[in-house]
Design an enzyme around this catalytic site. Structure first.
Site, mmCIF file in Angstrom:
data_model
loop_
_atom_site.group_PDB
_atom_site.id
_atom_site.type_symbol
_atom_site.label_atom_id
_atom_site.label_comp_id
_atom_site.label_asym_id
_atom_site.label_seq_id
_atom_site.Cartn_x
_atom_site.Cartn_y
_atom_site.Cartn_z
ATOM 1 N N ASP A 174 47.829 99.632 18.760
ATOM 2 C CA ASP A 174 46.586 99.763 19.513
ATOM 3 C C ASP A 174 46.396 101.243 19.835
ATOM 4 O O ASP A 174 47.028 101.771 20.757
ATOM 5 C CB ASP A 174 46.673 98.920 20.793
ATOM 6 C CG ASP A 174 45.428 99.048 21.662
ATOM 7 O OD1 ASP A 174 44.559 99.888 21.370
ATOM 8 O OD2 ASP A 174 45.346 98.306 22.665
ATOM 9 N N ALA A 211 31.266 106.273 5.625
ATOM 10 C CA ALA A 211 30.594 105.812 4.406
ATOM 11 C C ALA A 211 30.105 106.960 3.527
ATOM 12 O O ALA A 211 30.075 106.844 2.299
ATOM 13 C CB ALA A 211 29.422 104.902 4.762
ATOM 14 N N HIS A 266 34.975 91.504 17.037
ATOM 15 C CA HIS A 266 34.569 92.106 15.772
ATOM 16 C C HIS A 266 35.720 92.132 14.769
ATOM 17 O O HIS A 266 35.578 91.714 13.613
ATOM 18 C CB HIS A 266 34.046 93.521 16.048
ATOM 19 C CG HIS A 266 33.381 94.188 14.891
ATOM 20 N ND1 HIS A 266 34.065 94.997 14.009
ATOM 21 C CD2 HIS A 266 32.092 94.188 14.480
ATOM 22 C CE1 HIS A 266 33.217 95.478 13.110
ATOM 23 N NE2 HIS A 266 32.011 95.002 13.360
ATOM 24 N N TYR A 317 31.437 109.853 2.988
ATOM 25 C CA TYR A 317 32.473 110.633 2.306
ATOM 26 C C TYR A 317 32.597 110.168 0.851
ATOM 27 O O TYR A 317 32.494 108.972 0.560
ATOM 28 C CB TYR A 317 33.822 110.480 3.004
ATOM 29 C CG TYR A 317 33.871 111.000 4.416
ATOM 30 C CD1 TYR A 317 33.325 112.242 4.752
ATOM 31 C CD2 TYR A 317 34.465 110.252 5.434
ATOM 32 C CE1 TYR A 317 33.372 112.711 6.051
ATOM 33 C CE2 TYR A 317 34.519 110.719 6.739
ATOM 34 C CZ TYR A 317 33.968 111.954 7.039
ATOM 35 O OH TYR A 317 34.008 112.433 8.332
ATOM 36 N N SER A 354 29.176 95.519 8.480
ATOM 37 C CA SER A 354 30.576 95.278 8.873
ATOM 38 C C SER A 354 31.152 94.076 8.146
ATOM 39 O O SER A 354 32.332 94.062 7.772
ATOM 40 C CB SER A 354 30.668 95.012 10.381
ATOM 41 O OG SER A 354 30.888 96.178 11.107
ATOM 42 N N ASP A 370 39.888 98.314 13.366
ATOM 43 C CA ASP A 370 38.781 97.633 14.031
ATOM 44 C C ASP A 370 39.109 97.412 15.503
ATOM 45 O O ASP A 370 39.848 98.209 16.099
ATOM 46 C CB ASP A 370 38.494 96.306 13.308
ATOM 47 C CG ASP A 370 37.013 95.988 13.281
ATOM 48 O OD1 ASP A 370 36.497 95.554 14.328
ATOM 49 O OD2 ASP A 370 36.372 96.167 12.232
ATOM 50 N N ASN A 417 43.994 75.130 3.582
ATOM 51 C CA ASN A 417 44.910 74.649 4.625
ATOM 52 C C ASN A 417 44.247 73.622 5.540
ATOM 53 O O ASN A 417 44.751 73.331 6.618
ATOM 54 C CB ASN A 417 45.459 75.815 5.451
ATOM 55 C CG ASN A 417 44.369 76.532 6.243
ATOM 56 O OD1 ASN A 417 43.179 76.312 6.015
ATOM 57 N ND2 ASN A 417 44.766 77.399 7.157
ATOM 58 N N ASP A 435 27.658 102.439 -2.840
ATOM 59 C CA ASP A 435 28.297 101.975 -4.076
ATOM 60 C C ASP A 435 27.784 100.611 -4.500
ATOM 61 O O ASP A 435 27.339 100.434 -5.641
ATOM 62 C CB ASP A 435 29.823 101.919 -3.902
ATOM 63 C CG ASP A 435 30.463 103.288 -3.925
ATOM 64 O OD1 ASP A 435 30.489 103.895 -5.003
ATOM 65 O OD2 ASP A 435 30.921 103.758 -2.877
ATOM 66 N N ASP A 443 49.439 101.392 22.755
ATOM 67 C CA ASP A 443 50.540 100.455 22.901
ATOM 68 C C ASP A 443 50.701 99.639 21.623
ATOM 69 O O ASP A 443 49.940 99.804 20.665
ATOM 70 C CB ASP A 443 50.345 99.556 24.128
ATOM 71 C CG ASP A 443 49.088 98.698 24.054
ATOM 72 O OD1 ASP A 443 48.815 98.115 22.993
ATOM 73 O OD2 ASP A 443 48.363 98.612 25.064
#
Length: 535
Positions: free
Chosen positions: A210, A326, A224, A328, A389, A170, A238, A362, A215
Site C-alpha cells: 500500500d 497513456a 475501483h 507515453y 479503466s 490501483d 468455478n 492503440d 504499509d
C-alpha cells in the site's frame, strides 16, 4: 545570457500552468549524472530556507540504505507547505537537476454505477459479461451480436498460466474474495516477521504494498481496484460470480489510489519500479493525470526496457487531451467501446463523458457497464463500473494469454499482435475508418484473433530491438540487426508518409512533420509495430 536564463525560467514555469493539483509539500527530482556531492551541498541553503524534511528514493533497490546514486528518482519532502512552482524553478535553475517537478495528483479512470441490477441469470452471471461473449441479449444498453472479444473461443486455446504475474496499480484489492482465492501474488523472498527479510525496505510485503498508507496491506477502500483485478483474473469455471480473462495468473496488488480514487504520481512511480523488480510481466494502470512527468516516463521506460507490458486507460473526457501514462510512447493506450461496438460516448454515468481519443491511442476494448467483484462483499455481484479503466485490464488479460503461448515475445511484438488482431471498422462509420484512426486506434481488440495470430506465426523474432531516441527530432536509431528490413511510417490518419529499407541502423525523419506516427517493420513473416513521436 540573462535573457536566456529568464526565458528558461518562464518556459519552466509555463509548463506547470493549467496542470492538475499537486502536493504542497513535495517535489520529485533527479540529479544530473554530472552532479557531484560538493555540488549537491550548494542547494542546502535553498532546502533549509524551505524547511526541508527529508529525501527518499522512488527507485527500487535490494538495499535502499546504500548511498543514493544520481540515476535515482528522489522525493523531496518539506515540513510545511511551500510555493511548489517557485521552489521547483529555484532548484531547476541551479543546473544540477535533470528534472524537478511537482508531485501531481491523478485519478482512476472509471466510475461505479449508482444503481444495481437485480436479475440473476442461471449460469453464474456469465451472461452479464457482454464484453467476453455478446449474443445481443444484454439489456442494460443497446447490444449487437458479436460486439465482444470472442473470449469463449480464446479459452479453447488457453485459460492462463500461474507463473505469470500481473501488477494492478490501483485502489487495492479485496484480498479475501473467493474469486481471488489462490490468485494473489506471494513474495517468496519475504517472511512475515515484522522485519525486512528481503532488504527492500518494504517490511512484510508478502502480498504487495500500500503506497498510499505506506504499509503491507493493499486492501481496497474504494472499489475501483477490485473491479479491475476481477476483469483480469476472476477465477473462471468455478460456478460463482464472473470469469476473468485469465483464470490462472497471479495478481500483485499495489495500492496507489486512496479511498477517493486519487493518487500522487510519486506513488505511481514507486509502484511501477516495485512491480518491475518483483517479477511482474504485465502492469495495468487504469489511472491518469493531465500533467506530464519526466519521472513517471522514466519509470515507464524502465519497465519497457525490462520487457514488461504496461496497459493504460485513455481517460473519459470525450476529447483528445493528453493524459499520462497513456500518452507515453512505451505504454499500450486503450479506449472504451459499448456493447454495440460504438466508442463509449457517453458512459452511463454522465452525458458529457466519453472515451478519450487522439494520436496516442492503440486500441479500444469493452469498457461500459462492466459487472464485476465488490470490494465490500464476497457475495454481491450486482455492482458495475464504466470507463476506459475497465477497458485496459481486459487488454492486460489478453496480453497475459499471449505470453502464456509465447513467453519470449517483446513488448513491441505483443503490441503488434494486439493491434493487428483487432477488429477494424466495426464501430461508428464516421469514426472507425479503415486502418488506424484516432477514435478506435487499430480497432476493437479480439482475444481469439490475437491467440490465433500467435499460433500461426511461423517465425516471430524474439530479439529485443531498440528504437531511440523516442521522441526524436531527426533520426530514429535502432539495432543494426534491422538493416535492410522494410519499414512503413503511418500518420494519425493511417496514411503512409514514409517507406523504405533501414540503412546504417537509422531512419531519417527530418522531412516529416511533428506528431505521433506508427512505424511498422516487416521482414518476411516477422512484423513489429512501434509508436514514434516526432518533435
Amino acid at each position: 545570457m540573462k535573457k536566456l536564463l529568464l526565458l528558461t525560467t518562464v518556459l519552466f514555469a509555463f509548463s506547470f500552468v493549467n496542470a492538475q493539483d499537486f502536493s504542497k509539500t513535495r517535489l520529485i527530482v533527479k540529479y544530473k549524472e554530472t552532479t557531484n556531492a560538493k555540488s549537491k551541498s550548494s542547494i542546502q541553503k535553498i532546502l533549509t530556507n524551505k524547511n526541508f524534511k527529508n529525501s527518499r528514493s522512488l527507485s527500487f533497490s535490494n538495499n535502499k540504505k546504500k548511498s543514493k546514486q544520481n540515476n535515482e528518482i528522489l522525493l523531496f519532502t518539506f515540513k510545511d507547505e511551500i510555493d511548489v512552482l517557485k521552489t521547483a524553478n529555484e532548484l531547476k535553475n541551479t543546473n544540477l537537476f535533470e528534472f524537478v517537478e511537482p508531485d501531481y495528483i491523478g485519478t482512476g479512470a472509471g466510475k461505479k454505477g449508482t444503481e444495481n441490477f437485480t436479475t440473476t441469470p442461471d449460469d453464474a452471471l456469465f451472461s452479464r459479461q457482454w464484453s467476453l461473449h455478446n449474443d445481443g441479449s444484454f439489456t442494460a444498453s443497446p447490444s449487437t451480436n458479436d460486439a465482444d472479444v470472442d473470449m469463449n473461443l480464446a479459452w479453447d486455446i488457453t485459460t492462463g498460466n500461474p507463473d505469470i504475474t500481473i501488477a494492478v496499480l490501483d485502489s487495492g484489492l479485496r484480498m479475501t474474495h473467493p474469486e481471488m482465492s489462490g490468485r494473489v501474488w506471494v513474495n517468496t523472498t519475504e517472511t512475515s516477521n515484522g522485519l525486512d527479510s528481503d532488504t527492500n525496505t518494504y517490511i512484510d510485503d508478502i502480498n504487495g504494498w500500500d503506497f498510499v498508507n505506506n504499509d503491507n496491506d493493499p486492501t481496497d477502500d474504494n472499489g475501483h481496484g477490485t473491479n479491475i483485478a476481477g476483469i483480469i483474473a476472476a477465477t473462471g469455471n468455478n460456478s460463482i460470480g464472473y470469469a476473468g480473462v485469465d483464470w490462472e495468473c497471479k495478481i500483485m496488488p499495489l495500492k496507489i489510489l486512496d479511498q477517493n480514487n486519487n493518487g500522487f504520481y510519486s506513488n505511481w512511480i514507486e509502484a511501477i519500479n516495485y512491480a518491475v523488480n518483483k517479477g511482474a510481466k504485465i502492469i495495468n494502470m487504469s489511472v491518469g493525470g493531465s500533467s506530464y512527468s519526466a519521472a513517471m516516463e522514466t519509470a515507464v521506460n524502465s519497465a519497457h526496457a525490462n520487457g514488461i507490458v504496461i496497459t493504460v486507460s485513455m481517460m473519459n473526457f470525450n476529447n483528445s487531451a493528453l493524459y499520462y501514462p497513456a500518452a507515453y510512447a512505451n505504454t499500450i493506450a486503450v479506449g472504451s467501446s459499448d456493447s454495440d461496438d460504438k466508442r463509449s460516448n457517453p458512459f452511463f454515468w454522465s452525458a458529457t463523458s466519453g472515451s478519450n481519443f487522439g494520436n496516442h491511442i492503440d486500441v479500444i476494448a469493452p469498457g461500459n457497464i462492466i459487472f464485476g467483484l465488490a470490494s465490500n462483499s464476497d457475495t454481491n455481484y450486482n455492482g458495475y463500473w464504466g470507463g476506459t479503466s475497465q477497458a485496459a485490464p481486459l487488454v492486460a488479460g489478453i496480453c497475459s494469454l499471449i505470453l502464456n503461448k509465447k513467453p519470449n515475445l517483446t513488448v513491441e511484438q505483443i503490441r503488434t499482435i494486439i493491434r493487428e488482431s483487432a477488429e477494424d471498422m466495426v464501430g461508428t462509420a464516421t469514426e472507425d475508418t479503415a486502418g488506424w484512426d484516432q477514435y478506435y486506434g487499430a480497432g476493437r481488440v479480439n482475444a481469439f484473433n490475437a491467440l490465433q495470430k500467435v499460433l500461426s506465426t511461423e517465425s516471430f523474432s524474439t530479439k529485443n530491438y531498440r528504437f531511440y531516441p523516442n521522441p526524436t527530432s531527426d533520426y530514429l536509431l535502432m539495432s543494426t540487426e534491422l538493416n535492410d528490413v522494410n519499414y512503413n511510417l503511418y500518420n494519425i490518419l493511417g496514411k503512409n508518409v514514409l517507406q523504405g529499407k533501414i540503412s546504417e541502423g537509422k531512419i531519417d525523419l527530418k522531412t516529416i512533420s511533428k506528431g505521433i506516427y506508427s512505424l511498422k517493420l516487416q521482414n518476411g513473416l516477422e512484423s513489429i509495430t512501434k509508436k514514434i513521436i516526432k518533435n
